[in-house]
Design an enzyme around this catalytic site. Structure first.
Site: not given
Length: 827
Positions: A309, A551, A555
């Site tokens: 990410d 995070d 996700d």
């Protein structure tokens, strides 16, 4: 998703000034209206004892020892000492690892501020009860679904929805668990707890405890399964031969059978693997990395695709001002600084401007006094501050500030400055004061005076970390909800290769397009949570071992699907709960250390596994041979235990702790089994040589059969022990000073045992001159054969691999056929 802007009335409103009382909290806990613990529990001490003690091979060892004790040969059950020591070491290391995990989990456990008995208390999130009044402030994560009962704030729901735009919350608005406050302060009453929370509901598709997908563990279990299939028939065959063919007494038959079988059991293999991985977990803990299962470091070491990410991984999650470009030739830095400090906003843009002046030492004496201040909101996209005799200054999105008055030249300039992933905001001025309108409004006659270019802060360690993975042939994918152009610019500044190879995932409307793009593009922007999951599935389906960092709640499903999931401590509780690894300092630079620790573990376990498995190979082949040779097994269990202790047990555990960061290649079985078979054949050659010498010497009247049999155990102990040390010598290469010392210590200990314990424990008899010569010939032949096998090792290994793959395919097909038969029968 619930309407984020909808106002909700509370049926049971809690006192905003005092919060719940202690009695009200106790009542709710008694009723089960408490948040509860959603963290993954570590294995209990009871479970650790159970898993290490109640194993199939421990059971076999105990049964064999019981038979030996039953016939009165107590010294031959000393092999249980090795089993007990191995089990004790395994329990100790796992408990030590558990304590490290529990300690880190306790430190990293999320906390919440609540109002109780009129006082603000900081409590673990698991202790929040229904109707608690939570104190929400900027930078804190919302731990439970709640309704704002006092104050206004802006929240970021990107961890839940993937959308990065902040949302304003007023009194009566619902605030979802998993979101973050980015500005303002508020009090909010908890309306849902535990599994009813929105964040927990959307993660219910993720398994609570993720099953490990360790290839090494699967390979070890496969090997142990094959061994267990062979042991029971071999015991019956060997015992029957001792009684019927060799005509031994019942006592001798039991001792010989146990001696033949005991070497087939790789009692320390699983223990050694678990111990090495437990040590890895403890080592990672000292580097602020929480490994939530033993085998995740192995999986990460095998990863060939790493999905990242952008925010929080490559970037720090904060913004910084790159430059301020004047549009009229004047210096507007002081005005910008005065405005931003007059407002006191704590949104990312305001904090970036503040940091610029703090960093540059430009923070002036406060000379200007603001008469009007309108704070930034995501709806307006601007903020302003009006100063007496100075006019009004506005900061925000140019199209929202200027509207139709925005020129094409300014629009083009902003577009040019935005290239490379920069965010450009307009700083404007008006001589007029803003109108007194509720909520704030812009003044007339606004003039653009400067452009402020802002960018994500790249982590200092990110370029070096990305370079490390590129050198290790790990393919990087950046998957983000932001604009692909922005993500590409960040990737370029972080030094990622092929940063220009990006795609807007919103244009990939079908799963087929998404799966096709998985291997084609390196950067994915505007990705939804569902698309993240599908990208991971696509990469795995194409044969990749996939790791993913994340995070957010959005996700979670992709983290669960990946082979190895890594969460940042600064992220959501849900992401941490389903991840294999948690970076407690949220530092991406820890990744190379984790990979290195995984490589050390795998490489050393593979090397040490050879020491256990070649023993199984030669023990099986020797036992099979002696089932058809009319003579007793030429070694007792106590003698075999002594050989194994010095050539397998001690060195395997010490070698498994050596630094070893070579790149992991190939499958565990393919790396271990051919070498184990080669070494096992070398030891088997010594057994064959001993049998041949016994019959040849008797046939040629060199040594009487009775004399040879009297000293055969001594000859076997020396020859088998010497061959085992030849193999250990090869396994220890390349030699280092500590390995030389270890090797000398082991040889010295083995030799001393033979001389000191030969009479009252090992039961070794003196050899005649002829047998000493034969022993020397066999030892020399062992060295010669090992040298020749090393010369042709690659060719021999390739052939063994072909043989091994053939039988593996046979077993797979048999299992599939058996499974299909059961399904047809059930149908």
């Amino acid at each position: 998703m619930p309407n984020a802007e909808k106002s909700i009335s509370l049926e049971n409103a809690t006192d905003v000034g005092g919060g719940l009382t202690s009695k009200e909290v106790s009542d709710r806990i008694a009723q089960g209206k408490v948040n509860g613990d959603f963290n993954i529990p570590s294995k209990s001490v009871k479970q650790i004892f159970k898993d290490n003690c109640l194993t199939f091979f421990n059971l076999i060892n105990i049964i064999l020892a019981a038979f030996v004790v039953a016939v009165g040969s107590f010294k031959n059950c000393l092999f249980l000492g090795v089993i007990i020591c191995n089990t004790a070491i395994g329990i100790f290391q796992e408990i030590r690892s558990k304590r490290a995990i529990d300690k880190l989990a306790l430190i990293s456990a999320p906390k919440a501020d609540v109002l109780r008995n009129g006082e603000i208390q900081t409590i673990p999130v698991k202790d929040i009860v229904l109707d608690d009044i939570m104190i929400l402030s900027a930078g804190r994560q919302v731990c439970s679904d709640c309704i704002a009962v006092e104050g206004d704030c802006e929240v970021n729901e990107s961890l839940i929805t993937g959308e990065s735009d902040p949302i304003v919350k007023h009194k009566g608005d619902e605030i979802l668990s998993g979101s973050f406050l980015i500005s303002g302060n508020a009090k909010a009453q908890v309306i849902r707890i535990g599994a009813d929370n929105y964040a927990n509901k959307i993660t219910s598709g993720a398994k609570y405890i993720k099953k490990n997908n360790s290839k090494m563990l699967a390979s070890i279990n496969y090997i142990l399964k094959m061994i267990s299939v062979c042991i029971i028939p071999m015991i019956l065959l060997m015992f029957g031969k001792e009684m019927l063919l060799a005509h031994n007494t019942f006592t001798d038959a039991v001792v010989n059978t146990v001696s033949a079988i005991i070497g087939m059991i790789p009692e320390g293999l699983v223990l050694m693997a678990s111990m090495v991985l437990a040590v890895s977990v403890i080592r990672l803990a000292t580097n602020k990395t929480l490994a939530q299962d033993l085998y995740c470091v192995e999986t990460l070491a095998r990863v060939d695709v790493l999905c990242l990410d952008k925010t929080g991984t490559i970037t720090e999650g904060r913004m910084e001002v790159s430059d301020v470009i004047s549009l009229d030739g004047s210096d507007h830095e002081k005005a910008l600084c005065e405005m931003i400090y007059a407002l006191g906003d704590n949104n990312p843009t305001a904090l970036a401007v503040m940091d610029r002046y703090k960093k540059d030492g430009f923070l002036p004496e406060r000379e200007w006094s603001a008469s009007t201040a309108v704070h930034f909101s995501s709806a307006k996209k601007w903020s302003l501050a009006a100063f007496e005799n100075k006019g009004t200054y506005i900061l925000g999105a140019a199209e929202f500030i200027l509207g139709d008055a925005m020129t094409d030249a300014l629009r083009e300039q902003i577009k040019t400055l935005s290239e490379g992933g920069y965010r450009v905001v307009l700083f404007a001025h008006s001589d007029n004061m803003p109108p007194e309108v509720e909520g704030g409004a812009l003044p007339e006659n606004i003039t653009p005076v400067a452009l402020v270019r802002i960018t994500d802060c790249i982590r200092k360690e990110a370029p070096a970390t990305l370079k490390y993975f590129a050198e290790q042939d790990v393919d990087i994918r950046i998957i983000s909800g932001d604009s692909p152009v922005t993500v590409s610019g960040v990737a370029q500044r972080a030094g990622l290769e092929h940063y220009e190879n990006y795609v807007d995932a919103s244009t990939l409307t079908t799963d087929e397009e998404l799966w096709e793009a998985a291997d084609k593009y390196k950067i994915f922007g505007r990705v939804t949570p569902y698309q993240k999951l599908e990208l991971v599935k696509a990469l795995k389906a194409k044969g990749h071992t996939v790791a993913m960092t994340g995070d957010g709640v959005n996700d979670v499903l992709a983290l669960k699907e990946s082979d190895c999931s890594i969460a940042m401590q600064s992220g959501s509780d849900a992401a941490r709960n389903v991840s294999n690894i948690v970076l407690l300092d949220s530092n991406f630079a820890s990744m190379p250390k984790i990979v290195g620790e995984g490589r050390r573990s795998i490489n050393n376990i593979e090397r040490s596994s050879v020491l256990f498995l070649y023993k199984t190979v030669y023990s099986f082949l020797a036992a099979l041979m002696f089932c058809f040779v009319p003579m007793g097994y030429p070694l007792q269990a106590i003698q075999l235990t002594q050989i194994n202790m010095f050539t397998n047990g001690i060195p395997s555990f010490l070698l498994a702790m050596e630094p070893n960061f070579k790149r992991v290649k190939g499958e565990f079985i393919e790396n271990v089994l051919p070498r184990s078979i080669m070494h096992g054949l070398l030891i088997t050659f010594n057994f064959v040589g001993i049998v041949l010498m016994r019959y040849i010497s008797g046939w040629m009247d060199i040594i009487p059969r009775e004399t040879f049999d009297y000293s055969i155990e001594t000859m076997s102990t020396i020859c088998i022990g010497f061959a085992a040390f030849v193999i250990l010598f090869k396994v220890c290469m390349p030699f280092k000073p500590w390995k030389i010392g270890l090797f000398i210590f082991l040889i010295g200990g083995f030799t001393a045992d033979i001389f000191i314990l030969r009479d009252f424990l090992l039961d070794l008899k003196p050899m005649c001159f002829e047998m000493i010569v034969m022993t020397g010939i066999l030892m020399g032949a062992t060295v010669l054969i090992e040298a020749l096998s090393s010369f042709f090792e690659r060719h021999i290994t390739d052939n063994l691999l072909v043989f091994q793959r053939y039988w593996k395919d046979v077993f797979v097909k048999m299992s599939a056929k058996r499974k299909a038969g059961k399904e047809n029968k059930n149908a």
